[in-house]
Write a protein that holds these residues in place. Structure first.
Motif, PDB file in Angstrom:
ATOM      1  N   CYS A  59     -20.210  33.467 -12.542  1.00 13.95           N
ATOM      2  CA  CYS A  59     -19.129  33.636 -11.574  1.00 13.95           C
ATOM      3  C   CYS A  59     -17.856  32.963 -12.082  1.00 13.95           C
ATOM      4  N   ARG A  63     -14.174  34.767 -13.195  1.00 19.65           N
ATOM      5  CA  ARG A  63     -12.877  34.368 -12.638  1.00 19.65           C
ATOM      6  C   ARG A  63     -11.952  33.808 -13.727  1.00 19.65           C
ATOM      7  N   GLU A  66      -9.913  36.312 -15.369  1.00 17.06           N
ATOM      8  CA  GLU A  66      -8.951  36.943 -14.458  1.00 17.06           C
ATOM      9  C   GLU A  66      -9.452  38.274 -13.911  1.00 17.06           C
ATOM     10  N   GLY A  68     -10.834  40.226 -10.877  1.00 11.91           N
ATOM     11  CA  GLY A  68     -10.821  40.055  -9.425  1.00 11.91           C
ATOM     12  C   GLY A  68     -11.920  40.793  -8.709  1.00 11.91           C
ATOM     13  N   GLY A  90     -15.938  30.870  -7.274  1.00  8.95           N
ATOM     14  CA  GLY A  90     -15.185  32.117  -7.184  1.00  8.95           C
ATOM     15  C   GLY A  90     -15.858  33.224  -6.414  1.00  8.95           C
TER      16      GLY A  90
END
Length: 227
Positions: A59, A63, A66, A68, A90
């Motif tokens: 996880c 993140r 980057e 999403g 995240g």
């Protein structure tokens, strides 16, 4: 979905498919980050106790890259500290085992709705960064001057993470339903190579005979260094 328990994995995948969702089931974590970066998926159901990795580390890595893509942690770790650790890593949602399947479906659908609102993730491979939402590609911070079709080809190849994309797939990705000659793809590849060579000779657009194209980022210090 990343779940090593065969019974749970089969139950969830069959149930979600019966509700019209497409599910790819992974039993280990080794490919999760690349799959998340591929742009092919809209949400991740992530177990934490995997045989080859820790779900929280996965996880965090997603993140840090980057990405999403919404993440639903589904785990037997149900304590308050566990849930807080999940959100800190995240995760967008956290559901403990055992769980009610209808609740899982509702949470997944909520994440899928959220995914429709987010902008495209940047594609980052070493010094190469592609921001699809603004049609900008950079190499180590330097802008790569690209035409629209060259940008589309670079984005498609980068998302494949070194894999070969067939000629037909690239034609569809770049020109859509427009009818073009097969030579147009080779001309596009040549234009892309010229644009990349202006900033680096480590980004290699390789043609695979009768197959398609792939993108390879050579290691620094190998044949050749920066231009």
């Amino acid at each position: 979905m990343v779940e090593d328990d065969v019974g749970i994995g089969r139950f969830i995948s069959h149930g979600l498919r019966a509700r019209g969702l497409s599910v790819q089931w992974e039993r280990v974590g080794s490919r999760v980050q690349n799959l998340a970066a591929s742009g092919r998926f809209n949400a991740i159901i992530l177990d934490l106790l995997l045989p080859d990795s820790d779900g929280l580390d996965l996880c965090r890595a997603i993140r840090k890259a980057e990405l999403g893509i919404p993440i639903l942690v589904l785990t037997a770790r149900t304590g308050l500290d566990d849930r807080l650790d999940g959100f800190s890593a995240g995760a967008d949602d956290y559901l403990g085992k055992p769980f009610a399947f209808l609740e899982l479906v509702a949470r997944v659908k909520a994440l899928l709705a959220r995914d429709q609102l987010r902008k495209p993730d940047p594609v980052v491979i070493g010094p190469l960064r592609i921001d699809a939402d603004v049609d900008v590609a950079t190499w180590d911070g330097r802008t790569i001057e690209l035409g629209g079709r060259s940008f589309a080809m670079l984005l498609a190849l980068a998302r494949a993470r070194g894999g070969v994309i067939s000629r037909d797939e690239l034609l569809d990705e770049i020109w859509g339903e427009s009818i073009v000659t097969d030579n147009a793809l080779d001309a596009c590849a040549s234009a892309l190579r010229r644009s990349l060579s202006a900033v680096t000779n480590r980004a290699i657009v390789a043609a695979k005979r009768r197959e398609g194209y792939s993108l390879h980022i050579a290691d620094a210090g190998t044949d050749g260094g920066e231009s």
